[in-house]
Design an enzyme around this catalytic site. Structure first.
Site, PDB file in Angstrom:
ATOM      1  N   GLN A   1     -27.005 -51.208  22.693  1.00 44.37           N
ATOM      2  CA  GLN A   1     -28.066 -51.656  23.608  1.00 44.37           C
ATOM      3  C   GLN A   1     -28.998 -50.534  24.024  1.00 44.37           C
ATOM      4  O   GLN A   1     -30.033 -50.777  24.656  1.00 44.37           O
ATOM      5  CB  GLN A   1     -27.459 -52.275  24.870  1.00 44.37           C
TER       6      GLN A   1
ATOM      7  N   HIS B   1     -17.425 -59.235  26.680  1.00 47.20           N
ATOM      8  CA  HIS B   1     -18.873 -59.275  26.431  1.00 47.20           C
ATOM      9  C   HIS B   1     -19.333 -57.987  25.737  1.00 47.20           C
ATOM     10  O   HIS B   1     -20.032 -58.023  24.724  1.00 47.20           O
ATOM     11  CB  HIS B   1     -19.599 -59.483  27.761  1.00 47.20           C
ATOM     12  N   GLU B   2     -18.929 -56.832  26.311  1.00 45.09           N
ATOM     13  CA  GLU B   2     -19.377 -55.543  25.764  1.00 45.09           C
ATOM     14  C   GLU B   2     -18.760 -55.282  24.392  1.00 45.09           C
ATOM     15  O   GLU B   2     -19.413 -54.726  23.497  1.00 45.09           O
ATOM     16  CB  GLU B   2     -19.046 -54.399  26.724  1.00 45.09           C
TER      17      GLU B   2
ATOM     18  N   GLY C   1     -22.413 -53.676  32.898  1.00 42.51           N
ATOM     19  CA  GLY C   1     -21.830 -53.186  31.655  1.00 42.51           C
ATOM     20  C   GLY C   1     -22.938 -52.906  30.656  1.00 42.51           C
ATOM     21  O   GLY C   1     -24.011 -53.514  30.725  1.00 42.51           O
TER      22      GLY C   1
ATOM     23  N   CYS D   1     -27.279 -60.630  30.112  1.00 50.30           N
ATOM     24  CA  CYS D   1     -27.185 -59.469  29.236  1.00 50.30           C
ATOM     25  C   CYS D   1     -28.481 -58.677  29.374  1.00 50.30           C
ATOM     26  O   CYS D   1     -29.573 -59.260  29.328  1.00 50.30           O
ATOM     27  CB  CYS D   1     -27.001 -59.935  27.789  1.00 50.30           C
ATOM     28  N   LEU D   2     -28.382 -57.366  29.554  1.00 46.82           N
ATOM     29  CA  LEU D   2     -29.588 -56.559  29.741  1.00 46.82           C
ATOM     30  C   LEU D   2     -30.511 -56.624  28.533  1.00 46.82           C
ATOM     31  O   LEU D   2     -31.709 -56.394  28.658  1.00 46.82           O
ATOM     32  CB  LEU D   2     -29.229 -55.103  30.052  1.00 46.82           C
TER      33      LEU D   2
ATOM     34  N   HIS E   1     -20.695 -56.814  21.709  1.00 45.84           N
ATOM     35  CA  HIS E   1     -21.889 -56.043  21.318  1.00 45.84           C
ATOM     36  C   HIS E   1     -21.571 -55.079  20.171  1.00 45.84           C
ATOM     37  O   HIS E   1     -22.411 -54.834  19.307  1.00 45.84           O
ATOM     38  CB  HIS E   1     -22.410 -55.218  22.493  1.00 45.84           C
TER      39      HIS E   1
HETATM   40 NI    NI Z   1     -24.859 -57.691  26.957  1.00 42.43          NI
END
Ligand code: NI
Length: 199
Positions: A70, A159-160, A65, A117-118, A163
């Site tokens: 991000q 989660h997304e 995701g 998380c990236l 963000h």
């Molecule tokens: Ni993340």
């Protein structure tokens, strides 16, 4: 959530939207990861190209995701593919201006699960999430859609969606767990500062 959204006259103009070539992965503590993103409204060709670029970056970094902030894009947009591979394109989801709701009968049921998380490389945290959510969003064609999700898909959506409100996983865990990842967060802060200082 919707009561805080600006009305359509406050939506960003296309001049505020970066081109896809300008998007790159942003890491903690980049300021764009810590603020509430703006609604996108109806996507145009440039927005769709940016979304395509988000999928490229997500697969490149082996994520399931990715949210627009991000990649340096201030927009309420996120993409998902929990199958993890570009080959499973049928599993790709695109959410524009999503509104997340937890079904009333499931509000009390939280499930713990490990998340990464990236934007926080090297950090894994056990995070409590609702087992199921319902989402209303706009698709890339500009059409609204509804989705009921549970399990991993529901976890990723939460989660997304966080963000888009500037919330990262350390803010979703107990103080004890946050303390445990503090050294890793400090390392990321230092690396980010070094990159910023580079001429
Ligand atoms: Ni993340």
């Amino acid at each position: 959530m919707s009561s805080q959204l600006p009305n359509s006259s406050d939506l960003p103009s296309s001049a505020d939207i970066p081109g896809p070539e300008q998007l790159s992965l942003r890491y903690y503590p980049d300021p764009i990861l810590h603020r509430r993103c703006q609604p996108l409204g109806l996507p145009d060709d440039n927005a769709r190209a940016c979304i395509g670029r988000m999928f490229d970056l997500m697969y490149e970094h082996q994520g399931i995701g990715l949210a627009a902030p991000q990649v340096g894009w201030d927009a309420r947009v996120f993409v998902l593919n929990i199958s993890r591979t570009a080959e499973e394109a049928g599993e790709e989801w695109i959410f524009i201006d999503p509104e997340i709701e937890v079904p009333a009968d499931l509000r009390g049921s939280l499930e713990e699960g490990e998340e990464g998380c990236l934007s926080l490389p090297g950090i894994r945290l056990e995070v409590d999430r609702h087992h199921a959510v319902s989402v209303q969003a706009t698709g890339p064609d500009g059409e609204p859609f509804d989705l009921q999700a549970d399990g991993l898909l529901a976890r990723c959506i939460q989660h997304e969606s966080d963000h888009l409100d500037g919330i990262l996983i350390p803010a979703r865990v107990s103080t004890l767990r946050r303390v445990a990842v503090r050294p890793a967060l400090r390392d990321l802060e230092q690396q980010w500062q070094e990159r910023e200082n580079r001429p």
